[in-house]
Design an enzyme around this catalytic site. Structure first.
Site, PDB file in Angstrom:
ATOM      1  CE  LYS A 198      -4.311   0.253   2.587  1.00 57.17           C
ATOM      2  NZ  LYS A 198      -4.818   0.419   3.946  1.00 57.17           N
TER       3      LYS A 198
HETATM    4  C1  E4P Z   1      -8.222   1.040   4.197  1.00 61.05           C
HETATM    5  O1  E4P Z   1      -7.404   0.431   3.540  1.00 61.05           O
HETATM    6  C2  E4P Z   1      -7.955   1.738   5.457  1.00 61.05           C
HETATM    7  O2  E4P Z   1      -7.216   0.876   6.258  1.00 61.05           O
HETATM    8  C3  E4P Z   1      -9.201   2.070   6.232  1.00 61.05           C
HETATM    9  O3  E4P Z   1     -10.349   1.665   5.526  1.00 61.05           O
HETATM   10  C4  E4P Z   1      -9.273   3.461   6.759  1.00 61.05           C
HETATM   11  O4  E4P Z   1     -10.494   3.629   7.428  1.00 61.05           O
HETATM   12  P1  E4P Z   1     -10.775   4.816   8.457  1.00 61.05           P
HETATM   13  O5  E4P Z   1     -11.116   6.046   7.688  1.00 61.05           O
HETATM   14  O6  E4P Z   1     -11.953   4.324   9.251  1.00 61.05           O
HETATM   15  O7  E4P Z   1      -9.553   4.984   9.283  1.00 61.05           O
END
Ligand code: E4P
Length: 216
Positions: A85
């Site tokens: 990522k």
């Molecule tokens: C996705 O890959 C992220 O880890 C996650 O969905 C972020 O979510 P949040 O906005 O609830 O922190």
């Protein structure tokens, strides 16, 4: 239509994997902090729970594409199902292009605009992650964003998968899929809400009662 779990908690992932309904996992530095363990160990344990078709997203944290790539190689050597990522930044996109050229799967994260998704796709991203909940927090319509991305990806035969992230409730899940998301990554608490319904509970109570009376 795939479902990923949005957590770094190995025990929870192991439990939900028993359903056979989980296709992958997304983690991020905040989720890693919540479990408070060595990320390499965590990634190693999570990735071993899945086969090679799954995707386990692990975020690299660095200021330069060069350092992102060094971290990415380390994570990718753990298991082939590890997806790297990277944030949708200048350096993140550079890293995405280089990693994708080496057949390493990349998830470009923190997507809030259509233009970001175009660049991520051009950089060879396997996945892009529009953040639905955070869009909503900032008066951006995340579901419309997914629809626009879907339309243009289809028109141009772009194979990058749309991975709806930052999911806060079950409506985000259904709306994301309806708008054309390929995958939704779901926090465990919200996954629980997907199968629960008060009418299912009421119906089951009655069926159980009737079954007991029949077998008295
Ligand atoms: C996705 O890959 C992220 O880890 C996650 O969905 C972020 O979510 P949040 O906005 O609830 O922190």
């Amino acid at each position: 239509m795939k479902i990923f779990l949005d957590t770094s908690d190995v025990n929870i992932i192991r439990k939900y994997c028993e359903t056979g309904l989980i296709d992958g996992v997304t983690t991020n530095p905040t989720l890693m902090k919540q479990v408070g363990r060595n990320p390499v160990e965590v990634v190693s344990e999570i990735s071993s729970l899945f086969n090679s078709d799954a995707s386990i997203s692990v975020e690299v944290v660095a200021d330069s594409a060069k350092d992102m790539i060094i971290q990415a190689k380390q994570y990718h050597s753990i298991n082939k199902n590890v997806t790297i990522k990277v944030p949708c930044t200048y350096e993140g996109l550079k890293a995405c292009k280089k990693l994708s050229n080496r057949d390493i799967k990349v998830n470009v994260t923190l997507i809030f605009s259509f233009n970001q998704s175009i660049l991520a796709a051009k950089a060879g991203a396997t996945y892009i992650s529009p953040f639905i909940g955070r869009c909503e927090d900032n008066d951006i319509n995340g579901i419309d964003l997914i629809s626009s991305i879907r339309k243009v990806f289809n028109l141009n035969n772009i194979s990058t998968k749309i991975l709806a992230a930052s999911i806060r409730n079950i409506d985000h899940i259904s709306e994301s899929f309806k708008a054309g998301a390929d995958i939704v990554t779901i926090p465990p608490k919200v996954f629980e809400e997907m199968y629960k319904h008060s009418l299912t509970d009421q119906g089951l109570e009655q069926f159980n009662k009737d079954w007991k009376e029949l077998n008295k």
